[in-house]
Design an enzyme around this catalytic site. Structure first.
Site, PDB file in Angstrom:
ATOM      1  N   GLY A   1       1.005  -1.222   0.055  1.00  0.00           N
ATOM      2  CA  GLY A   1       0.209  -0.200   0.146  1.00  0.00           C
ATOM      3  C   GLY A   1       0.504   0.922  -0.143  1.00  0.00           C
ATOM      4  O   GLY A   1       2.129   1.450   0.564  1.00  0.00           O
TER       5      GLY A   1
ATOM      6  N   ARG B   1       0.911  -5.474  -5.087  1.00  0.00           N
ATOM      7  CA  ARG B   1       0.984  -6.499  -3.858  1.00  0.00           C
ATOM      8  C   ARG B   1       1.204  -7.678  -4.602  1.00  0.00           C
ATOM      9  O   ARG B   1       0.104  -7.683  -5.640  1.00  0.00           O
ATOM     10  CB  ARG B   1      -0.242  -6.810  -3.545  1.00  0.00           C
ATOM     11  CG  ARG B   1       0.205  -5.363  -2.281  1.00  0.00           C
ATOM     12  CD  ARG B   1      -1.418  -5.451  -0.772  1.00  0.00           C
ATOM     13  NE  ARG B   1      -1.689  -4.593   0.364  1.00  0.00           N
ATOM     14  CZ  ARG B   1      -2.628  -3.588   0.173  1.00  0.00           C
ATOM     15  NH1 ARG B   1      -2.779  -3.307  -1.103  1.00  0.00           N
ATOM     16  NH2 ARG B   1      -1.932  -2.546   1.102  1.00  0.00           N
TER      17      ARG B   1
ATOM     18  N   ASP C   1       5.758  -4.860   5.917  1.00  0.00           N
ATOM     19  CA  ASP C   1       6.071  -6.099   5.909  1.00  0.00           C
ATOM     20  C   ASP C   1       6.058  -7.029   5.291  1.00  0.00           C
ATOM     21  O   ASP C   1       7.426  -7.937   4.915  1.00  0.00           O
ATOM     22  CB  ASP C   1       5.095  -6.489   7.347  1.00  0.00           C
ATOM     23  CG  ASP C   1       3.879  -6.583   7.293  1.00  0.00           C
ATOM     24  OD1 ASP C   1       2.853  -5.768   6.258  1.00  0.00           O
ATOM     25  OD2 ASP C   1       2.893  -6.836   8.587  1.00  0.00           O
TER      26      ASP C   1
ATOM     27  N   THR D   1       4.262   2.966   4.868  1.00  0.00           N
ATOM     28  CA  THR D   1       3.721   2.406   5.176  1.00  0.00           C
ATOM     29  C   THR D   1       2.300   3.300   6.135  1.00  0.00           C
ATOM     30  O   THR D   1       2.842   3.897   7.114  1.00  0.00           O
ATOM     31  CB  THR D   1       2.583   1.048   5.801  1.00  0.00           C
ATOM     32  OG1 THR D   1       1.695   1.154   6.008  1.00  0.00           O
ATOM     33  CG2 THR D   1       4.077   0.349   6.956  1.00  0.00           C
TER      34      THR D   1
ATOM     35  N   ASP E   1       0.103   2.581   8.134  1.00  0.00           N
ATOM     36  CA  ASP E   1      -0.388   1.741   9.601  1.00  0.00           C
ATOM     37  C   ASP E   1       0.539   1.664  10.906  1.00  0.00           C
ATOM     38  O   ASP E   1       0.302   1.756  12.171  1.00  0.00           O
ATOM     39  CB  ASP E   1      -0.851   0.188   9.192  1.00  0.00           C
ATOM     40  CG  ASP E   1      -2.012  -0.256   8.412  1.00  0.00           C
ATOM     41  OD1 ASP E   1      -2.014   0.431   8.068  1.00  0.00           O
ATOM     42  OD2 ASP E   1      -1.668  -0.902   7.774  1.00  0.00           O
TER      43      ASP E   1
ATOM     44  N   ASP F   1       2.689  -0.019  12.203  1.00  0.00           N
ATOM     45  CA  ASP F   1       2.131  -0.773  12.344  1.00  0.00           C
ATOM     46  C   ASP F   1       4.264  -2.608  12.290  1.00  0.00           C
ATOM     47  O   ASP F   1       3.817  -2.919  12.449  1.00  0.00           O
ATOM     48  CB  ASP F   1       1.774  -2.341  12.245  1.00  0.00           C
ATOM     49  CG  ASP F   1       2.076  -2.732  10.241  1.00  0.00           C
ATOM     50  OD1 ASP F   1       2.855  -1.767   9.950  1.00  0.00           O
ATOM     51  OD2 ASP F   1       1.028  -3.462  10.343  1.00  0.00           O
TER      52      ASP F   1
ATOM     53  N   ARG G   1      -5.966  -2.798   9.601  1.00  0.00           N
ATOM     54  CA  ARG G   1      -6.083  -3.488   9.235  1.00  0.00           C
ATOM     55  C   ARG G   1      -5.876  -4.450  11.038  1.00  0.00           C
ATOM     56  O   ARG G   1      -6.738  -4.930  11.400  1.00  0.00           O
ATOM     57  CB  ARG G   1      -5.807  -4.379   8.250  1.00  0.00           C
ATOM     58  CG  ARG G   1      -6.492  -4.571   7.370  1.00  0.00           C
ATOM     59  CD  ARG G   1      -5.805  -5.900   6.514  1.00  0.00           C
ATOM     60  NE  ARG G   1      -4.379  -5.061   6.225  1.00  0.00           N
ATOM     61  CZ  ARG G   1      -3.588  -4.775   5.224  1.00  0.00           C
ATOM     62  NH1 ARG G   1      -4.102  -5.521   3.577  1.00  0.00           N
ATOM     63  NH2 ARG G   1      -2.778  -4.622   4.622  1.00  0.00           N
TER      64      ARG G   1
HETATM   65  O1  F6P Z   1      -1.325  -1.324   5.525  1.00  0.00           O
HETATM   66  C1  F6P Z   1      -1.462  -0.190   4.387  1.00  0.00           C
HETATM   67  C2  F6P Z   1      -3.316  -0.181   4.333  1.00  0.00           C
HETATM   68  O2  F6P Z   1      -4.369   0.834   3.825  1.00  0.00           O
HETATM   69  C3  F6P Z   1      -4.094  -0.653   5.989  1.00  0.00           C
HETATM   70  O3  F6P Z   1      -4.358   0.410   6.600  1.00  0.00           O
HETATM   71  C4  F6P Z   1      -5.469  -1.371   4.938  1.00  0.00           C
HETATM   72  O4  F6P Z   1      -6.113  -1.809   5.189  1.00  0.00           O
HETATM   73  C5  F6P Z   1      -5.582  -1.620   3.910  1.00  0.00           C
HETATM   74  O5  F6P Z   1      -4.107  -0.636   2.600  1.00  0.00           O
HETATM   75  C6  F6P Z   1      -6.284  -1.314   2.535  1.00  0.00           C
HETATM   76  O6  F6P Z   1      -5.287  -1.837   1.491  1.00  0.00           O
HETATM   77  P1  F6P Z   1      -5.693  -2.241   0.144  1.00  0.00           P
HETATM   78  O7  F6P Z   1      -5.819  -0.261  -0.923  1.00  0.00           O
HETATM   79  O8  F6P Z   1      -5.395  -2.712  -0.329  1.00  0.00           O
HETATM   80  O9  F6P Z   1      -7.371  -1.773   0.408  1.00  0.00           O
END
Ligand code: F6P
Length: 323
Positions: A11, A72, A103, A126, A128, A130, A172
């Site tokens: 992301g 991804r 990660d 990221t 997040d 995390d 998440r």
């Molecule tokens: O990892 C970053 C993030 O924004 C998370 O907070 C979220 O759950 C996820 O990516 C959303 O992913 P996507 O852009 O694939 O919907």
């Protein structure tokens, strides 16, 4: 090491461009060739690899998203995909990689090194926050500020109409955005995946507020919260408090975009420089991070496997301040 490549993966997050810029400029400064790989590991597999110069990264320090695009990659999870990636890197003479991501990105880099011996240094990108081994990840501060701006606006209308708002923010598996934007936005309650907050607790908190003549309330819910997110919690609360005006707002992907904050630009710049210098100093499979304002390299294995728990004091503070 004379040739390296940089890519963004997973992301996207605000500040990735500032980090790409730092990687490219640090390479030029050290007289090494630098390539940009587009679309993360997918571009490594398809050979979407181009040389970058100092001016390839002009005018991007302030831009959200990533000029190298992101993905991804499912294919990189296969041995066949990684073989193709290695052949493409070899064809360009690339000896080291800078990975900007989270990660999943670092897990892939670790496996790739074990199979093909190409060292990677990571920069944590990221929203997040995390990842163990850095106080903040690139993009987190901007995402919190974006969420906060929205919460402030929602608070205005919540107050005008005496409403309860459940506001869902990203995360998440992690409540970092929720807790920080919740404290900054004066939320009555913050629900995060790291701790269990039952719907009964939510209702008690709201009732206590009304007993104290509060007329509106904000509950910030991290998307990964155990009760199933803002919509699910709001439905259960509505069933109990039928005479109350309850609304849900999901802030969604706006949190991933926008111009990076000053903090994120500076963090991204420091980590981009550290990533290239790390490679040049013979480091491998480590993430560059900033802990207590000092540069620290953490092995990928540790960065992806160790928890970075929320500071329990922050949760305590929400309780005190929502009284
Ligand atoms: O990892 C970053 C993030 O924004 C998370 O907070 C979220 O759950 C996820 O990516 C959303 O992913 P996507 O852009 O694939 O919907």
């Amino acid at each position: 090491m004379k040739k390296i490549a940089v890519f963004t993966s997973g992301g996207d997050s605000p500040g990735m461009n500032a980090c790409i810029r730092a990687v490219v400029r640090t390479s030029v400064f050290n007289d090494i060739e630098v390539f940009g790989i587009r679309y993360g590991y997918n571009g490594m597999i398809s050979g979407d690899i181009t040389p970058m110069k100092s001016n390839s990264v002009s005018n991007i320090v302030q831009r959200g998203g990533t000029i190298l695009k992101s993905a991804r990659s499912k294919e990189f999870m296969t041995a066949e995909g990684r073989k193709k990636a290695y052949e493409n890197l070899k064809a360009h003479g690339i000896e080291g990689l800078v990975a900007i991501g989270g990660d999943g990105t670092f897990t892939g880099a670790n496996i790739f090194f074990e199979e093909y011996g190409i060292p990677t240094i990571g920069a944590p990108g990221t929203i997040d926050n995390d990842l163990y081994g850095t106080d903040n990840t690139i993009g987190f501060d901007t995402a919190v500020n974006t969420a906060l701006d929205a919460i402030d606006k929602i608070r205005d209308t919540a107050d005008s109409h005496d409403r309860v708002f459940f506001i869902e923010v990203m995360g998440r598996d992690s409540g970092y955005i929720a807790i920080q934007s919740g404290i900054g936005g004066g939320a009555e309650l913050v629900m995060v995946p790291e701790t269990q907050t039952t719907v009964d607790t939510v209702m008690d908190t709201l009732q206590t507020g009304w007993n104290r003549f509060k007329t509106s309330a904000i509950v910030v819910v991290a998307e990964g919260d155990n009760e199933g997110g803002a919509v699910a919690v709001a439905e259960k609360v509505k069933a109990k408090f039928q005479n109350k005006d309850i609304r849900v707002a999901n802030l969604g992907h706006v949190q991933r975009g926008g111009a990076p904050s000053a903090q994120d630009r500076i963090l991204a710049s420091r980590l981009g420089v550290a990533a290239v210098e790390g490679l040049l100093n013979g480091r491998k499979n480590q993430m560059a991070g900033i802990v207590c304002n000092k540069l620290k390299y953490t092995d990928f294995k540790e960065a992806i496997s160790k928890d970075k728990p929320l500071n329990p004091d922050l949760l305590r503070i929400v309780d005190i301040l929502s009284v």
